[in-house]
Design a protein around this motif. Sequence first.
Motif, mmCIF file in Angstrom:
data_model
loop_
_atom_site.group_PDB
_atom_site.id
_atom_site.type_symbol
_atom_site.label_atom_id
_atom_site.label_comp_id
_atom_site.label_asym_id
_atom_site.label_seq_id
_atom_site.Cartn_x
_atom_site.Cartn_y
_atom_site.Cartn_z
ATOM 1 N N LEU A 118 2.455 1.732 -3.334
ATOM 2 C CA LEU A 118 1.408 2.271 -4.394
ATOM 3 C C LEU A 118 1.206 3.711 -4.207
ATOM 4 O O LEU A 118 0.724 4.324 -5.019
ATOM 5 C CB LEU A 118 0.134 1.516 -4.179
ATOM 6 C CG LEU A 118 -0.220 0.028 -4.624
ATOM 7 C CD1 LEU A 118 -1.318 -0.584 -4.087
ATOM 8 C CD2 LEU A 118 -0.059 0.033 -6.088
ATOM 9 N N LYS A 119 1.305 4.215 -2.964
ATOM 10 C CA LYS A 119 1.018 5.677 -2.778
ATOM 11 C C LYS A 119 2.372 6.349 -3.021
ATOM 12 O O LYS A 119 2.291 7.493 -3.610
ATOM 13 C CB LYS A 119 0.650 5.796 -1.211
ATOM 14 C CG LYS A 119 0.099 7.237 -0.862
ATOM 15 C CD LYS A 119 -0.413 7.223 0.151
ATOM 16 C CE LYS A 119 -0.969 8.705 0.709
ATOM 17 N NZ LYS A 119 -1.753 8.820 1.726
ATOM 18 N N TYR A 120 3.314 5.820 -2.657
ATOM 19 C CA TYR A 120 4.750 6.835 -2.689
ATOM 20 C C TYR A 120 5.749 6.165 -3.580
ATOM 21 O O TYR A 120 6.834 6.780 -3.683
ATOM 22 C CB TYR A 120 5.400 6.896 -1.277
ATOM 23 C CG TYR A 120 4.318 7.496 -0.236
ATOM 24 C CD1 TYR A 120 4.128 8.703 -0.212
ATOM 25 C CD2 TYR A 120 3.808 6.850 0.786
ATOM 26 C CE1 TYR A 120 3.092 9.353 0.535
ATOM 27 C CE2 TYR A 120 3.011 7.393 1.861
ATOM 28 C CZ TYR A 120 2.558 8.535 1.570
ATOM 29 O OH TYR A 120 1.684 9.062 2.590
ATOM 30 N N GLY B 72 0.886 -1.040 0.023
ATOM 31 C CA GLY B 72 0.084 -0.092 -0.195
ATOM 32 C C GLY B 72 0.853 1.295 -0.074
ATOM 33 O O GLY B 72 0.503 2.256 -0.682
ATOM 34 N N ARG B 73 1.795 1.225 0.459
ATOM 35 C CA ARG B 73 2.813 2.465 0.777
ATOM 36 C C ARG B 73 3.437 2.488 -0.446
ATOM 37 O O ARG B 73 3.604 3.777 -0.856
ATOM 38 C CB ARG B 73 3.729 2.339 2.112
ATOM 39 C CG ARG B 73 4.579 3.384 2.202
ATOM 40 C CD ARG B 73 5.246 3.308 3.841
ATOM 41 N NE ARG B 73 6.003 1.894 3.714
ATOM 42 C CZ ARG B 73 5.610 1.115 4.884
ATOM 43 N NH1 ARG B 73 4.627 1.341 5.497
ATOM 44 N NH2 ARG B 73 6.459 -0.105 4.999
ATOM 45 N N GLN C 39 5.329 4.050 -9.250
ATOM 46 C CA GLN C 39 3.888 3.684 -9.962
ATOM 47 C C GLN C 39 4.273 2.368 -10.797
ATOM 48 O O GLN C 39 3.620 2.186 -11.955
ATOM 49 C CB GLN C 39 3.520 4.888 -10.970
ATOM 50 C CG GLN C 39 3.396 6.269 -10.225
ATOM 51 C CD GLN C 39 2.224 6.072 -9.300
ATOM 52 O OE1 GLN C 39 1.168 5.670 -9.586
ATOM 53 N NE2 GLN C 39 2.395 6.317 -8.110
ATOM 54 N N GLN D 181 1.060 0.230 -11.012
ATOM 55 C CA GLN D 181 -0.002 0.783 -11.556
ATOM 56 C C GLN D 181 0.510 0.561 -13.157
ATOM 57 O O GLN D 181 -0.519 0.106 -13.825
ATOM 58 C CB GLN D 181 -0.276 2.093 -11.325
ATOM 59 C CG GLN D 181 -0.846 2.487 -10.207
ATOM 60 C CD GLN D 181 0.217 2.557 -8.787
ATOM 61 O OE1 GLN D 181 1.522 2.055 -8.844
ATOM 62 N NE2 GLN D 181 0.139 3.369 -7.803
#
Length: 98
Positions: free
Chosen positions: A81-83, A78-79, A86, A89
């Motif tokens: 994905l956020k920081y 999760g971290r 990419q 993604q």
Amino acid sequence: MQKNQNNSLKSLKPLIKAFVSLKTNNECEDFLYDIFTPAELQSLRDRLEVAQRILKGESYRSIAQVTQCSTATITRVGRTLKYGRQGYQKVLKPMELK
């Protein structure tokens, strides 16, 4: 960027070239099985599934129950994905279209 990080990124270039050179799913599968242990492959599969589920909006708790991944792994994904850069993604977006 720190010097050590820069050196480790340079050392990834041959690996990146190796992946990019693969032309078929079978070639990629053969290479993955040759360079990773079964446990490492399972970890990679788990992280990809966790990333998919997080991006779909599932709760960390339900992801842990369904995947049997640790909350530490789920939080780390999760971290990233956020920081992160990419990468998840970039890989998962085209997979959604298929």
